[in-house]
Design a protein around this motif. Structure first.
Motif, short mmCIF file in Angstrom:
data_model
loop_
_atom_site.label_atom_id
_atom_site.label_comp_id
_atom_site.label_asym_id
_atom_site.label_seq_id
_atom_site.Cartn_x
_atom_site.Cartn_y
_atom_site.Cartn_z
N ILE A 1 -38.21 4.59 -24.38
CA ILE A 1 -38.51 4.25 -22.99
C ILE A 1 -39.27 5.38 -22.30
CG2 ILE A 1 -36.48 2.77 -22.77
CD1 ILE A 1 -35.27 5.04 -20.95
N HIS A 2 -39.93 5.03 -21.21
CA HIS A 2 -40.57 6.01 -20.35
C HIS A 2 -40.23 5.68 -18.91
CE1 HIS A 2 -43.18 8.20 -23.17
NE2 HIS A 2 -43.11 7.07 -23.85
N VAL A 3 -39.63 6.62 -18.22
CA VAL A 3 -39.41 6.45 -16.78
C VAL A 3 -40.71 6.85 -16.10
CG1 VAL A 3 -38.08 7.21 -14.78
CG2 VAL A 3 -36.96 6.93 -17.00
N VAL A 4 -41.28 5.95 -15.31
CA VAL A 4 -42.60 6.24 -14.72
C VAL A 4 -42.55 6.43 -13.20
CG1 VAL A 4 -43.89 5.16 -16.59
CG2 VAL A 4 -43.22 3.77 -14.64
N ARG A 5 -41.46 5.99 -12.55
CA ARG A 5 -41.30 6.26 -11.13
C ARG A 5 -39.83 6.44 -10.77
NH1 ARG A 5 -45.43 5.71 -7.14
NH2 ARG A 5 -47.32 4.93 -8.15
N VAL A 6 -39.58 7.42 -9.92
CA VAL A 6 -38.23 7.61 -9.38
C VAL A 6 -38.36 7.73 -7.87
CG1 VAL A 6 -36.23 9.15 -9.25
CG2 VAL A 6 -37.33 8.73 -11.46
N SER B 1 -34.21 4.22 -6.83
CA SER B 1 -35.15 3.19 -7.25
C SER B 1 -35.93 3.74 -8.44
CB SER B 1 -36.09 2.85 -6.10
OG SER B 1 -37.14 2.03 -6.57
N VAL B 2 -35.87 3.01 -9.56
CA VAL B 2 -36.43 3.51 -10.81
C VAL B 2 -37.36 2.46 -11.40
CG1 VAL B 2 -35.84 4.35 -13.12
CG2 VAL B 2 -34.24 4.71 -11.22
N ILE B 3 -38.53 2.88 -11.85
CA ILE B 3 -39.38 2.00 -12.66
C ILE B 3 -39.50 2.64 -14.04
CG2 ILE B 3 -41.65 0.94 -12.98
CD1 ILE B 3 -41.98 0.90 -9.97
N ALA B 4 -39.20 1.85 -15.08
CA ALA B 4 -39.26 2.38 -16.43
C ALA B 4 -39.85 1.33 -17.36
CB ALA B 4 -37.88 2.80 -16.90
N SER B 5 -40.48 1.79 -18.45
CA SER B 5 -41.10 0.92 -19.43
C SER B 5 -40.44 1.13 -20.78
CB SER B 5 -42.58 1.24 -19.57
OG SER B 5 -43.21 1.22 -18.32
N SER C 1 -41.59 -3.71 -18.67
CA SER C 1 -41.17 -2.76 -17.64
C SER C 1 -40.22 -3.42 -16.66
CB SER C 1 -42.38 -2.22 -16.87
OG SER C 1 -43.21 -1.48 -17.73
N ALA C 2 -39.43 -2.59 -16.00
CA ALA C 2 -38.48 -3.10 -15.01
C ALA C 2 -38.37 -2.12 -13.85
CB ALA C 2 -37.10 -3.29 -15.64
N ARG C 3 -38.05 -2.70 -12.69
CA ARG C 3 -37.75 -1.87 -11.52
C ARG C 3 -36.30 -2.10 -11.15
NH1 ARG C 3 -40.51 -0.73 -5.80
NH2 ARG C 3 -38.57 -0.37 -4.69
N LEU C 4 -35.53 -1.01 -11.07
CA LEU C 4 -34.11 -1.11 -10.76
C LEU C 4 -33.84 -0.42 -9.43
CD1 LEU C 4 -34.17 -1.77 -13.82
CD2 LEU C 4 -32.05 -0.51 -14.04
#
Lengths: 282, 215
Positions: free
Chosen positions: B122-127, B111-115, B98-101
């Motif tokens: 991929i799955h985007v899990v936070r925006v 701000s995006v967190i995706a796995s 996973s990464a936070r961009l």
């Protein structure tokens, strides 16, 4: 769809997978077949590039294996085996050079399906068009496995990657050789059963050692599974139960053995030296 | 499962990472000028060997996983004026890849967190701090709005009028009556006309119509 659905589908299994897939994605069967033929041509292209060069990978650990084998004498008198191994390594060495490949189902396991399926087809002199439907079946098998577990070394160890690719390849080769849906799915199941527990311990954290040679081994493994299934041998444990077992083993596997390079081959003195050298280089 | 066609060496660490960059760029709605890229667990530990850093930057530049420029993404970023920095982060209980961009560009920030869950998926899990879940495998509509009675009904009615089917829908809010994020995966892209109509709803403060990032 699970493996049981594919096993009990009317023959050929690939046609049932294709119809289901098209209903899900809203694509036409013609479009999916064309897309798959394009993927097969990409695979062939990566095999050709890989067999022609000895250019080293990012780390220098691999790069000459496919061509080396291709040019070596056929000591066993088994040209099919040599071809399958060379094709599989050609793709994975291209992958290790940051070349263009087709993930199947992942990049680390990308050599298994082209090695087995294109290897058998070329051995028998069959055209690429004949590989389209078996490849669609391979995709269906992968999809059925992924319903129960994430297909990545980080989540399930190498069994999740190479086990899946070998199962997909085994089913595809079985269908290419005229196997029933039942035989195809049992080929996949036999391949999976005999991959369970395989860890992901890439040296230095790179998709090179043991990944390149592992694709050669498991491409042959897939062909073996197809041979057994075509002789009516079956997986004693039902196919979907085998996938459940693999998913369970993946969860039980320690993190050190799931693509973190913190165990196994990656932690040997040589593995540690590679990691140290590359940290300074990259 | 057969695909994507991609530049090696890893479908999760390279192709998936590139798609995370692509989806974050689309969420920003402008070519990024600055990117803070936090890598979690396996992305942090073995990313370097898999070209994860290159792949995320390639995605931020708008390159697809099969783009031959991917291995030269750092040089390309310099040419395109994209600044980036990498850090290791602990994102807690998320997938190991996973990464936070955190991106900025053209006055926008996101701000995006995706796995990356395997095979390039991929799955985007936070925006922007809101929990969500979408894969980028189909066109996705995102809306930020003030939580109010009937919002989802109004939005989905406009989508239905545009003759587009909804595949999945995830709605989260910070608190009752507070800001909410609605993510809707669609079977087709909404028409520009429908997107403009949505944007005129007074409660909606931000919207994006993302194209699919999987081929």
């Amino acid at each position: 769809m699970n493996l049981d659905d594919i096993m009990n589908a009317p023959a050929p299994a690939s046609q049932w997978v294709l119809s289901e897939d098209c209903r899900e994605n809203g694509l036409s069967e013609h479009d999916v077949r064309e897309l798959m033929l394009g993927r097969i041509r990409e695979m062939r292209d990566s095999i050709e590039r890989g067999l022609k060069t000895q250019a080293k990978s990012v780390t220098g650990m691999v790069g000459w294996n496919a061509q080396g084998l291709w040019d070596a004498p056929d000591v066993l008198g088994a040209p099919l085996v040599k071809r399958v191994q060379a094709y599989a390594m050609a793709v994975n060495e291209e992958n290790a050079r940051m070349g263009r490949i087709v993930a199947a189902p992942t990049a680390g396991s990308a050599g298994t399906i082209p090695g087995a399926l294109l290897g058998v087809a070329d051995h028998l002199g069959l055209p690429d068009e004949r590989l389209v439907m078996p490849m669609i079946l391979a995709a269906g098998i992968g999809k059925a496995i992924s319903r129960q577990m994430y297909i990545s070394g980080a989540a399930g160890g190498c069994q999740a990657e190479i086990g899946s690719s070998a199962a997909m390849a085994a089913a595809a080769v079985t269908e290419l050789l005229g196997g029933s849906p039942r035989a195809c799915v049992h080929a996949a199941s036999l391949a999976l059963m005999n991959t369970i527990g395989l860890v992901c311990d890439p040296v230095g954290g790179y998709v090179e050692v043991p990944c390149v040679s592992r694709n050669a081994f498991y491409a042959v493994h897939a062909v073996s599974a197809a041979q057994l299934a075509l002789a009516q041998l079956e997986s004693f444990i039902p196919p979907d139960e085998v996938v459940t077992a693999m998913a369970q083993v993946g969860r039980m596997m320690p993190l050190e053995l799931k693509e973190t390079a913190e165990g196994g081959l990656a932690q040997t003195p040589t593995g540690l030296r590679v990691m140290h050298d590359m940290e300074r280089k990259v | 499962m057969i695909g994507p066609v991609m530049i090696g060496p890893s479908s999760s660490h390279t192709a998936g990472a590139c798609r995370i960059g692509l989806v974050a760029r689309a969420l920003l709605g402008h070519p990024p000028e600055h990117a803070r890229i936090g890598l979690h667990a396996s992305f942090a530990k073995t990313g370097r060997g898999h070209g994860t850093h290159l792949a995320i930057v390639a995605g931020l530049l708008g390159f697809s996983p099969a783009d031959p420029r991917l291995p030269r993404a750092f040089e390309e970023a310099q040419g395109a004026g994209v600044n980036y920095e990498f850090t290791d982060v602990d994102l807690g209980d998320v997938h190991p890849n996973s990464a936070r961009l955190d991106l900025s560009g053209g006055g926008n920030e996101t701000s995006v967190i995706a796995s990356s869950t395997g095979g390039g998926v991929i799955h985007v899990v936070r925006v922007d701090g809101f929990k969500t879940d979408f894969s980028g495998a189909s066109p996705t509509l995102l809306l930020r709005y003030q939580d109010a009675v009937g919002m989802i009904a109004r939005v989905t009615a406009l989508i239905a009028e545009d003759d587009v089917n909804i595949a999945t829908l995830v709605c989260t809010r910070e608190k009752r009556g507070g800001q909410a994020l609605l993510s809707i995966e669609l079977d087709a892209r909404l028409s520009d006309h429908a997107v403009r109509q949505l944007a005129t709803l007074p409660e909606i403060s931000w919207h994006r119509m993302l194209p699919k990032v999987m081929d």
